[in-house]
Design a protein around this motif. Sequence first.
Motif, PDB file in Angstrom:
ATOM      1  N   ASN A 264       5.841   5.332  -3.524  1.00 28.12           N
ATOM      2  CA  ASN A 264       5.711   4.263  -2.539  1.00 28.12           C
ATOM      3  C   ASN A 264       4.892   3.075  -3.045  1.00 28.12           C
ATOM      4  O   ASN A 264       4.380   2.283  -2.258  1.00 28.12           O
ATOM      5  CB  ASN A 264       5.084   4.808  -1.253  1.00 28.12           C
ATOM      6  N   ALA A 265       4.740   2.960  -4.357  1.00 30.92           N
ATOM      7  CA  ALA A 265       3.923   1.859  -4.887  1.00 30.92           C
ATOM      8  C   ALA A 265       4.419   1.440  -6.258  1.00 30.92           C
ATOM      9  O   ALA A 265       4.813   2.275  -7.078  1.00 30.92           O
ATOM     10  CB  ALA A 265       2.458   2.266  -4.959  1.00 30.92           C
ATOM     11  N   ARG A 287       2.214  -3.460  -5.268  1.00 30.36           N
ATOM     12  CA  ARG A 287       3.195  -3.769  -4.224  1.00 30.36           C
ATOM     13  C   ARG A 287       3.640  -2.481  -3.540  1.00 30.36           C
ATOM     14  O   ARG A 287       3.938  -1.487  -4.185  1.00 30.36           O
ATOM     15  CB  ARG A 287       4.420  -4.465  -4.839  1.00 30.36           C
ATOM     16  N   ARG A 288       3.678  -2.525  -2.201  1.00 27.36           N
ATOM     17  CA  ARG A 288       4.129  -1.370  -1.422  1.00 27.36           C
ATOM     18  C   ARG A 288       5.099  -1.825  -0.340  1.00 27.36           C
ATOM     19  O   ARG A 288       5.003  -2.974   0.135  1.00 27.36           O
ATOM     20  CB  ARG A 288       2.943  -0.664  -0.751  1.00 27.36           C
ATOM     21  N   ASP A 292       5.058   1.337   4.857  1.00 27.76           N
ATOM     22  CA  ASP A 292       4.097   2.353   4.436  1.00 27.76           C
ATOM     23  C   ASP A 292       2.808   2.225   5.239  1.00 27.76           C
ATOM     24  O   ASP A 292       2.210   1.169   5.320  1.00 27.76           O
ATOM     25  CB  ASP A 292       3.794   2.178   2.947  1.00 27.76           C
ATOM     26  N   GLU A 294      -0.056   3.229   4.515  1.00 24.50           N
ATOM     27  CA  GLU A 294      -1.222   2.959   3.686  1.00 24.50           C
ATOM     28  C   GLU A 294      -1.475   1.467   3.512  1.00 24.50           C
ATOM     29  O   GLU A 294      -2.513   1.073   3.018  1.00 24.50           O
ATOM     30  CB  GLU A 294      -1.047   3.605   2.313  1.00 24.50           C
ATOM     31  N   THR A 295      -0.542   0.635   3.876  1.00 27.20           N
ATOM     32  CA  THR A 295      -0.723  -0.803   3.684  1.00 27.20           C
ATOM     33  C   THR A 295      -1.603  -1.426   4.745  1.00 27.20           C
ATOM     34  O   THR A 295      -1.877  -2.618   4.690  1.00 27.20           O
ATOM     35  CB  THR A 295       0.634  -1.517   3.690  1.00 27.20           C
ATOM     36  N   TYR A 306       7.480  -6.400   1.521  1.00 24.30           N
ATOM     37  CA  TYR A 306       6.412  -5.734   0.785  1.00 24.30           C
ATOM     38  C   TYR A 306       5.033  -6.292   1.185  1.00 24.30           C
ATOM     39  O   TYR A 306       4.910  -7.414   1.678  1.00 24.30           O
ATOM     40  CB  TYR A 306       6.587  -5.924  -0.728  1.00 24.30           C
ATOM     41  N   GLU A 320      -1.866   0.470 -13.380  1.00 24.16           N
ATOM     42  CA  GLU A 320      -2.028   1.371 -12.241  1.00 24.16           C
ATOM     43  C   GLU A 320      -3.385   2.076 -12.257  1.00 24.16           C
ATOM     44  O   GLU A 320      -3.939   2.418 -11.208  1.00 24.16           O
ATOM     45  CB  GLU A 320      -0.904   2.403 -12.193  1.00 24.16           C
TER      46      GLU A 320
END
Length: 434
Positions: A264-265, A287-288, A292, A294-295, A306, A320
């Motif tokens: 997801n990222a 970018r997600r 999601d 978590e954003t 996104y 990352e």
Amino acid sequence: MPKGIRKLHISLGEPNLTHFGGIFLIHHFCQRIKLKHRLQNTVRQTRRQRGYNQAELILAIIYALIVGIPRLSKTKILQGNGAFQKIIGLRSYPYASSLRRYMKSITKTTNDQLDSVHDSFRQKIFSLSKPNTSIIFDFDSSVVTVYGKYIEGAEVGYNPHKRGARSYHPLLCFEAHTRDYWHGVLRSGDRYTSYGSVDFFKDCLAKVPSHIYRIRARADSGFFDHKFIEALEEAHVGYAIVAKLTKPIKRTICSIRYRLFKPNAAVAEFTYQPIGWKTPRRFVAIRRPVADKETNQLLLFSNERYSYQVFVTNLPLQAEQVWYFYRPRAAIETDIRELKQSFSLAKIPTNSFQANQAFFSLLTFSYNILNWFKRLCLPPRFKNATAETIRQEFLVLPARLVKTDNRNVLNLPSEYISKATIDGIIKRIDGIRP
């Protein structure tokens, strides 16, 4: 179901009861590291307050903050607490008015001496539990709302919770491995986060032990300032700082190519030189998908598909890995919440800025003492425990102090805490090298 007592006779005047029976553990720890001795030898004596010397007044405030007394005005509960007073070595606990007068009598010189005691203990205790050769600074700021028209240094500034209210805006630094408070400064509420950040960083750097060979730093977008970043680079400090999402950065992160590093990222990196900066810097974008959960974070930019988070960094890590390095910084929010809610940072006691600065120094010292006690003396399962948990488990214990066969005996309830646990903590305290 058994009935309660129907007739009860009340007797007043028992001098040796306390519901802070666990304070003897903190006091034993402070004795072991010779805190009172160091205060007496370093902090110069100001005018005595009703027969108390300066070290006694400092420790009276520190102990009250550690057990969770929310305000100086609430310390009345300790004045009739005979067992508490005998355990910590006071003939009687000072009145709140005496403590407030003492706070107002503290000069900048005296406060600097108190800070030097704090710094010396932090350096010595820093490596006791697990020797570290590297440290990570987590920088942040916070808003402390004050209530009152004539509080020195409090001004109207950015205040997300009380818009238009006057406040202080302290800068704070914590060490990530130990969660020790490292350095802080109380400032006027109208100061921007990056104001004075270079000098603040240099003060943090000056407190680093000589054996540390690597220093890294993490900060939010309030510290996205070229002067602060240049100071980090001059000191050879690796950093990951959240970037302000200006229009050029937004255009760039929407047009570059990303690669997935988890389902997801996705991540990408680019080089960019903001206006006013001397040289380009490396930027990492995460970018997600908007869907999601978590954003849901601060400092994210999102378009229709996104959401994005961007860091400026000089770390020699894959893109990352910069994100993974920054993620644990979220713990600083818990540390600041501890200072505000558990150590009374949100309850400024006087209208004098110097007195409030002294109170700030005392409450951060109290925070560290409890953190050192937790790290060095408590069972490992309490490594990440909050101050409230430690108080409930170890400090807020009903107790009675008696004298039997010329020995002082503190009677504690066996159902609440086991003798093996108490003996283990005392053994760890006795094993500390002063």
